[in-house]
Design a protein around this motif. Sequence first.
Motif, PDB file in Angstrom:
ATOM      1  N   THR A   1     -14.244  10.536  -0.694  1.00  0.00           N
ATOM      2  CA  THR A   1     -13.810   9.706   0.426  1.00  0.00           C
ATOM      3  C   THR A   1     -15.068   9.285   1.167  1.00  0.00           C
ATOM      4  O   THR A   1     -15.912  10.117   1.490  1.00  0.00           O
ATOM      5  CB  THR A   1     -12.885  10.499   1.359  1.00  0.00           C
ATOM      6  OG1 THR A   1     -11.705  10.862   0.643  1.00  0.00           O
ATOM      7  CG2 THR A   1     -12.508   9.680   2.580  1.00  0.00           C
TER       8      THR A   1
ATOM      9  N   GLY B   1     -13.439   0.427  -1.597  1.00  0.00           N
ATOM     10  CA  GLY B   1     -13.254   1.868  -1.627  1.00  0.00           C
ATOM     11  C   GLY B   1     -13.922   2.595  -0.479  1.00  0.00           C
ATOM     12  O   GLY B   1     -13.767   3.812  -0.340  1.00  0.00           O
TER      13      GLY B   1
ATOM     14  N   GLN C   1      -6.824   8.936   4.291  1.00  0.00           N
ATOM     15  CA  GLN C   1      -5.822   9.355   3.305  1.00  0.00           C
ATOM     16  C   GLN C   1      -4.536   8.541   3.447  1.00  0.00           C
ATOM     17  O   GLN C   1      -3.911   8.154   2.457  1.00  0.00           O
ATOM     18  CB  GLN C   1      -5.496  10.846   3.494  1.00  0.00           C
ATOM     19  CG  GLN C   1      -6.635  11.802   3.139  1.00  0.00           C
ATOM     20  CD  GLN C   1      -6.246  13.230   3.385  1.00  0.00           C
ATOM     21  OE1 GLN C   1      -5.610  13.858   2.538  1.00  0.00           O
ATOM     22  NE2 GLN C   1      -6.583  13.756   4.546  1.00  0.00           N
TER      23      GLN C   1
ATOM     24  N   MET D   1       0.839  -1.195   0.000  1.00  0.00           N
ATOM     25  CA  MET D   1       0.000   0.000   0.000  1.00  0.00           C
ATOM     26  C   MET D   1       0.874   1.244   0.000  1.00  0.00           C
ATOM     27  O   MET D   1       1.819   1.355   0.772  1.00  0.00           O
ATOM     28  CB  MET D   1      -0.901   0.012   1.253  1.00  0.00           C
ATOM     29  CG  MET D   1      -1.778   1.260   1.358  1.00  0.00           C
ATOM     30  SD  MET D   1      -2.819   1.232   2.840  1.00  0.00           S
ATOM     31  CE  MET D   1      -3.887  -0.146   2.461  1.00  0.00           C
TER      32      MET D   1
ATOM     33  N   ASN E   1      -4.593   5.125   1.774  1.00  0.00           N
ATOM     34  CA  ASN E   1      -4.643   5.069   0.304  1.00  0.00           C
ATOM     35  C   ASN E   1      -3.276   5.332  -0.323  1.00  0.00           C
ATOM     36  O   ASN E   1      -2.370   5.790   0.331  1.00  0.00           O
ATOM     37  CB  ASN E   1      -5.667   6.082  -0.213  1.00  0.00           C
ATOM     38  CG  ASN E   1      -7.071   5.741   0.248  1.00  0.00           C
ATOM     39  OD1 ASN E   1      -7.412   4.564   0.415  1.00  0.00           O
ATOM     40  ND2 ASN E   1      -7.894   6.752   0.463  1.00  0.00           N
TER      41      ASN E   1
END
Length: 240
Positions: free
Chosen positions: A193, A208, A237, A1, A240
């Motif tokens: 978001t 998501g 944040q 990630m 991601n």
Amino acid sequence: MTTVSNSQLLSRPAAIFWDMDGTLTNSEPLWGEATYYLSEVLGKRLTSSQRMDTVGATFTTTLRICADNAGVVLGEGDVEAYRHKMFEYMKTLFAGRLEIFPGIPELLTSLHHDGMPMMVTTNTDRDVADAAIAVIGSEYFVDTICGDEVPTGKPAPDMYLEAARRLQLNPAQCLVFEDSPAGMRAAVAAGCTVIGLPEDEGVEVPDGVVEISRLRDSRHLAGALHTDVYEWFRAIQEMN
């Protein structure tokens, strides 16, 4: 990630978009009553699994499910006639039994006092939604968008794209709270978001979406303030 550097993180969302039914208000049981009522008017009561297919859906989708279940072919004028019948029934339920979820008034007040622009984004048609928004507190919101005011309701992204457009924002800067799979998919498709507030473990949380229990030790928002929301936004944040 891939992680995001601290310098790239937004300290808070540029705006927050709130689904209404099942997110701000405990109205899904009332919508369930109204949907069963509609199905019985059409001639055959929905099963509980069929009713779940209507959660978060537009009225047109709900009516189609009820009509198909009853073997009814809708004619000219039927959509508006059934819409009026169901919505008048729904407004009666709202008038006496609409419940705002615990902690929502305090959280909205905290965010509002901190200057956070917020909008209600609901698949519910304006004719019914206004009564509920008034109970929640219209003063908290800079604008509201209802299901009959966009080309296609959730799960299409139209509503969230329009909300961001009205505020002249990139959807990625905006935080969405949603409880239904349809609403969550709509917000993800728009590029927002998304924090999911599923009623229970049986609700599908789309890819998501960050489910609220990953951010705090609760499935609900009771006790949260604006500082908590900003912390959750920054945490997502970093994921991601």
